[in-house]
Scaffold this active site. Sequence first.
Site, PDB file in Angstrom:
ATOM      1  N   SER A  96       2.835   0.696   5.681  1.00 39.48           N
ATOM      2  CA  SER A  96       3.246   0.820   4.284  1.00 39.48           C
ATOM      3  C   SER A  96       3.747   2.235   4.044  1.00 39.48           C
ATOM      4  CB  SER A  96       2.031   0.548   3.403  1.00 39.48           C
ATOM      5  OG  SER A  96       2.221   1.095   2.122  1.00 39.48           O
ATOM      6  N   SER A  97       4.605   2.387   3.034  1.00 46.61           N
ATOM      7  CA  SER A  97       5.128   3.723   2.717  1.00 46.61           C
ATOM      8  C   SER A  97       4.036   4.643   2.176  1.00 46.61           C
ATOM      9  CB  SER A  97       6.267   3.621   1.704  1.00 46.61           C
ATOM     10  OG  SER A  97       5.827   2.996   0.529  1.00 46.61           O
ATOM     11  N   CYS A  98       2.868   4.098   1.825  1.00 46.62           N
ATOM     12  CA  CYS A  98       1.814   4.967   1.286  1.00 46.62           C
ATOM     13  C   CYS A  98       1.107   5.772   2.372  1.00 46.62           C
ATOM     14  CB  CYS A  98       0.826   4.179   0.446  1.00 46.62           C
ATOM     15  SG  CYS A  98      -0.214   3.092   1.412  1.00 46.62           S
TER      16      CYS A  98
ATOM     17  N   TYR B 130      -6.319   2.534   1.844  1.00 50.30           N
ATOM     18  CA  TYR B 130      -5.340   1.650   2.501  1.00 50.30           C
ATOM     19  C   TYR B 130      -4.479   2.464   3.469  1.00 50.30           C
ATOM     20  CZ  TYR B 130      -1.580  -1.861   2.696  1.00 50.30           C
ATOM     21  OH  TYR B 130      -0.651  -2.787   3.106  1.00 50.30           O
TER      22      TYR B 130
ATOM     23  N   LYS C   1      -3.877   2.105   7.537  1.00 48.80           N
ATOM     24  CA  LYS C   1      -2.547   1.851   8.106  1.00 48.80           C
ATOM     25  C   LYS C   1      -2.144   2.956   9.093  1.00 48.80           C
ATOM     26  CE  LYS C   1      -1.598  -2.107   6.339  1.00 48.80           C
ATOM     27  NZ  LYS C   1      -1.425  -3.269   7.234  1.00 48.80           N
TER      28      LYS C   1
ATOM     29  N   HIS D  53       1.187  -6.080  -7.376  1.00 49.42           N
ATOM     30  CA  HIS D  53       2.082  -4.917  -7.422  1.00 49.42           C
ATOM     31  C   HIS D  53       2.935  -5.002  -8.682  1.00 49.42           C
ATOM     32  CE1 HIS D  53       1.160  -4.870  -3.031  1.00 49.42           C
ATOM     33  NE2 HIS D  53       1.117  -3.583  -3.264  1.00 49.42           N
TER      34      HIS D  53
END
Length: 332
Positions: A128-130, A157, A161, A200
């Site tokens: 994920s971009s987070c 999260y 990841k 989301h």
Amino acid sequence: MISNWSPKNPSAMTAAPEAAYRLKDRLVWVAGHRGMVGSALVGRLAAEGAEVLTVGRDSIDLRRQTEVEEWMAQARPEAVFVAAATVGGILANVSRPADFLYDNLAIEANIINSAWQTGVQKLLFLGSSCIYPRLASQPMAEDALLTGPLEPTNEWYAIAKIAGIKLCQAYRRQHGADFISAMPTNLYGPGDNFDLQSSHVVPALIRKADEAKRGGAKTMNVWGSGKPRREFLYVDDAADALVFLMQHYSGEDHVNVGTGEDVTIAELAQTVMAVVGFEGELVFDTSKPDGAPRKLMDVGRLNALGWQAGTSLQGGLARAYDWYRANIAEVA
Ligand code: GFB
């Protein structure tokens, strides 16, 4: 196709045509096939001629190591997409840190280790971009990983990841396993979660705009200030990019997957309103968190490999809204 691309670590990258991994007639496990990305992947892989393998939650709990090991030893997939994860929007991440950290660590560790044990030829792990620092310079290139503190609303999260990326790298280094990682930006589309507490932003705004229109409301509630910027990728485009990477990329570095364009949440809300046909006012609820100020992916590496997103935000939102209306009895 990638001749003008100069990776920082060229040894980690194998050039596209020679590295091509054929999916036709290959036994491919999509872990997480009931999720939005997983179900898009199942459709995309079928079109590629792959033999898609799935297993439901009623059969195995991916957080249980023995269950995963036994199933893998018996099912023997040749390739694996790790799309299984505990996911959710900003409020779900803040409210359930233990689930987001533990579930995701367990799921990815079990699948990746079992894939190595059973000799899986190729595995793609989805992140994920987070994973990038909260204040990473924009757009965020792959090498921004681990250069600064994470966004607190989703650090649990993100840590899980990041561990998944590192697992793929570690199995590649120690065991020569062809395990790769892709980091998609915020995804949306058919099959999304439309529950207002855990979803989301895109499905939440689609549902809110639709309910406001049908209820004759004058306003629509939007969480936070409306100022954060987000990049949104339609899920079928994401599935297409993931299949492309499985076929054409083999390297230690993770690859960003996105459009390279972002909008403010207020602009997103206006676009959703236009798609849905709701003409009221936006009301911003600043008691809700904004999260990261901006998360725009640098998609230069993916573009140089030869892939670009094809769906416009307006077009993708229209399809997501059609799906929502057709499935409203089950999802709202
Ligand atoms: O999509 P979202 O929940 O997640 O929120 P993140 C994006 C932005 O939309 C935030 C705002 O600034 C929210 O405050 N927003 C406005 C809303 N209205 C709403 C609404 O009704 N519902 C929701 N959910 N948001 C997630 C991470 O971050 O992104 C995950 O928490 C994951 O770990 C995912 O990485 C892709 O983009 O802030």
